[in-house]
Motif scaffolding. Structure first.
Motif, PDB file in Angstrom:
ATOM      1  N   LEU A 182       0.646  -1.054  -0.070  1.00  0.00           N
ATOM      2  CA  LEU A 182      -0.099  -0.059   0.107  1.00  0.00           C
ATOM      3  C   LEU A 182       1.036   1.389  -0.009  1.00  0.00           C
ATOM      4  O   LEU A 182       0.846   2.148  -0.998  1.00  0.00           O
ATOM      5  CB  LEU A 182      -0.719   0.447   1.137  1.00  0.00           C
ATOM      6  N   ASP A 183       1.530   0.926   1.208  1.00  0.00           N
ATOM      7  CA  ASP A 183       2.949   2.549   0.530  1.00  0.00           C
ATOM      8  C   ASP A 183       3.534   2.682  -0.177  1.00  0.00           C
ATOM      9  O   ASP A 183       3.783   4.350  -0.802  1.00  0.00           O
ATOM     10  CB  ASP A 183       3.795   2.014   1.836  1.00  0.00           C
ATOM     11  N   GLY A 184       3.980   1.603  -1.318  1.00  0.00           N
ATOM     12  CA  GLY A 184       4.112   2.017  -2.257  1.00  0.00           C
ATOM     13  C   GLY A 184       3.520   2.654  -3.442  1.00  0.00           C
ATOM     14  O   GLY A 184       3.421   3.340  -4.426  1.00  0.00           O
ATOM     15  N   VAL A 185       2.132   2.573  -2.957  1.00  0.00           N
ATOM     16  CA  VAL A 185       0.787   2.735  -4.282  1.00  0.00           C
ATOM     17  C   VAL A 185       1.162   4.314  -4.183  1.00  0.00           C
ATOM     18  O   VAL A 185       0.282   4.948  -5.458  1.00  0.00           O
ATOM     19  CB  VAL A 185      -0.474   1.527  -4.085  1.00  0.00           C
ATOM     20  N   ILE A 186       0.614   4.732  -2.862  1.00  0.00           N
ATOM     21  CA  ILE A 186       0.116   6.174  -2.186  1.00  0.00           C
ATOM     22  C   ILE A 186       1.588   6.772  -2.560  1.00  0.00           C
ATOM     23  O   ILE A 186       1.521   7.743  -3.094  1.00  0.00           O
ATOM     24  CB  ILE A 186       0.278   5.890  -0.200  1.00  0.00           C
ATOM     25  N   VAL A 187       2.678   6.234  -2.905  1.00  0.00           N
ATOM     26  CA  VAL A 187       3.690   7.041  -2.962  1.00  0.00           C
ATOM     27  C   VAL A 187       3.823   7.226  -4.328  1.00  0.00           C
ATOM     28  O   VAL A 187       3.827   8.595  -4.821  1.00  0.00           O
ATOM     29  CB  VAL A 187       4.684   6.125  -2.666  1.00  0.00           C
ATOM     30  N   TRP A 188       4.116   6.459  -5.227  1.00  0.00           N
ATOM     31  CA  TRP A 188       3.946   6.969  -7.003  1.00  0.00           C
ATOM     32  C   TRP A 188       2.889   6.625  -7.587  1.00  0.00           C
ATOM     33  O   TRP A 188       2.312   7.120  -8.135  1.00  0.00           O
ATOM     34  CB  TRP A 188       4.370   5.489  -7.405  1.00  0.00           C
ATOM     35  N   THR A 189       1.605   6.570  -6.954  1.00  0.00           N
ATOM     36  CA  THR A 189      -0.046   7.599  -7.816  1.00  0.00           C
ATOM     37  C   THR A 189      -0.383   8.233  -7.098  1.00  0.00           C
ATOM     38  O   THR A 189      -1.160   9.353  -7.929  1.00  0.00           O
ATOM     39  CB  THR A 189      -0.476   6.340  -7.525  1.00  0.00           C
ATOM     40  N   LEU A 190       0.086   8.996  -5.814  1.00  0.00           N
ATOM     41  CA  LEU A 190      -0.229   9.959  -5.131  1.00  0.00           C
ATOM     42  C   LEU A 190       0.611  11.484  -5.057  1.00  0.00           C
ATOM     43  O   LEU A 190       0.763  12.427  -5.320  1.00  0.00           O
ATOM     44  CB  LEU A 190      -0.813  10.055  -4.215  1.00  0.00           C
ATOM     45  N   ARG A 191       1.264  10.997  -3.815  1.00  0.00           N
ATOM     46  CA  ARG A 191       2.396  12.250  -3.256  1.00  0.00           C
ATOM     47  C   ARG A 191       3.821  12.218  -4.314  1.00  0.00           C
ATOM     48  O   ARG A 191       3.665  13.892  -4.608  1.00  0.00           O
ATOM     49  CB  ARG A 191       2.704  11.149  -2.012  1.00  0.00           C
TER      50      ARG A 191
END
Length: 335
Positions: free
Chosen positions: A49-58
């Motif tokens: 989930l952290d990878g998704v949040i970082v690479w798709t949002l932040r």
């Protein structure tokens, strides 16, 4: 230290700080992250989930913030150079208001038009507003206050039209109002790709024209005596100044004062020539917007503040300071 080395060092420091602040922004948000978790997510996009949040949002949001700040600062520097006016900026010459008005009108009255056409539409609106402002200010030859007052008048006029269009829009208006507050919430890689060509056009156009910009700062008479075709080059530089606004406005909305304040901040650094001046505007404009974006989503967490609020709180007093300095309002940006 040589001027070129000092300028290069300042640009490198600003870029390094922008990366540091942008990375710090990866730790904040609705789901806070630890430093090891953020590092793992950056190095491995598939890291849960952290990878998704970082690479798709932040991460795309931070890059979009940097591009926004860089584009606004370079646009402001170009406008100040072309007009030799220290009070010229995208939001004070009607450029931003012109882009906003036509984009809002298309959104309300022509919803079938794809947003991919908003940059050229905003480009036409911003260019028209800038031309009207320069005409009011006698081609940019009037006093700085004359240009500023002309730009503010045109911006207020266009703002009134925008408000009227929003009133006619009915249920569609709330989403537009959120965009008008200025911010980068929910921006993705698609938005980065959307604005990149337009911001790049302004930045690379300015870098390639740095010798002409230096001559224009010496005055129209000197530039013409050196063989510069004033009409053609001023129009081209105006196009380069409006291009970033056309790409930024549909993504980030109107963000004030970056285009006014950053060129003055860079001027205090005494850059080694116009090419370095543009590079420093790019670096410090990007840094300031990345910092403003991180603050906007942390000061009132879990809610977000519009970035334009933070830039206005800083830029408003700065603008008053410039207006009250008689030496600034009676001389051009190149003097």
């Amino acid at each position: 230290m040589k001027p070129e080395l000092r300028s290069a060092s300042l640009a490198a420091i600003a870029l390094a700080l922008a990366i540091f602040v942008g990375f710090a922004g990866l730790l904040t948000g609705a789901k806070p992250m630890t430093l090891p978790a953020a590092l793992a997510a950056v190095l491995s996009p598939n890291h849960g989930l952290d990878g998704v949040i970082v690479w798709t949002l932040r991460l795309p949001r931070s890059i979009a913030a940097f591009l926004t700040g860089a584009g606004l600062a370079v646009s402001g520097a170009l406008l100040q150079s072309v007009t030799r006016n220290p009070l010229a900026a995208p939001d004070l010459t009607g450029v931003t208001a012109g882009a906003v008005t036509v984009i809002v009108s298309c959104f309300i009255f022509l919803p079938a038009i794809s947003s991919i056409y908003y940059p050229p539409i905003g480009f036409a609106g911003g260019l028209t507003a800038a031309a009207a402002c320069l005409w009011v200010a006698r081609g940019g030859q009037a006093s700085p206050l004359h240009l500023a007052l002309g730009g503010i008048t045109i911006s207020l006029f266009l703002g009134g039209i925008t408000t009227y269009v929003l009133l006619l829009g009915g249920p569609q208006s709330p989403s537009v109002l959120f965009w008008l507050s200025g911010g980068l919430q929910g921006r993705s890689w698609g938005h980065v790709v959307f604005m990149l060509p337009w911001v790049s056009m302004g930045i690379f156009g300015a870098l390639l024209s740095h010798r002409i910009i230096a001559l224009l700062k010496l005055g129209d008479g000197v530039a013409a005596g050196m063989g510069v075709r004033l009409g053609q080059w001023k129009l081209l530089l105006l196009l380069f100044a409006v291009a970033p606004i056309a790409g930024i406005t549909p993504v980030a909305g109107p963000i004030a004062f970056i285009g006014l304040a950053v060129p003055h901040l860079v001027r205090l650094m005494k850059p080694a020539g116009e090419a370095w001046s543009i590079a420093l505007n790019l670096a410090f404009g990007g840094l300031i917007l990345v910092l403003a974006d991180v603050l906007a989503r942390t000061i009132a967490a879990p809610r977000e503040l519009p970035i334009s609020i933070l830039t206005a709180l800083i830029g408003g007093p700065f603008f008053i300071y410039l207006v009250q300095r008689r030496s600034f309002v009676t001389a051009g940006a190149g003097s």
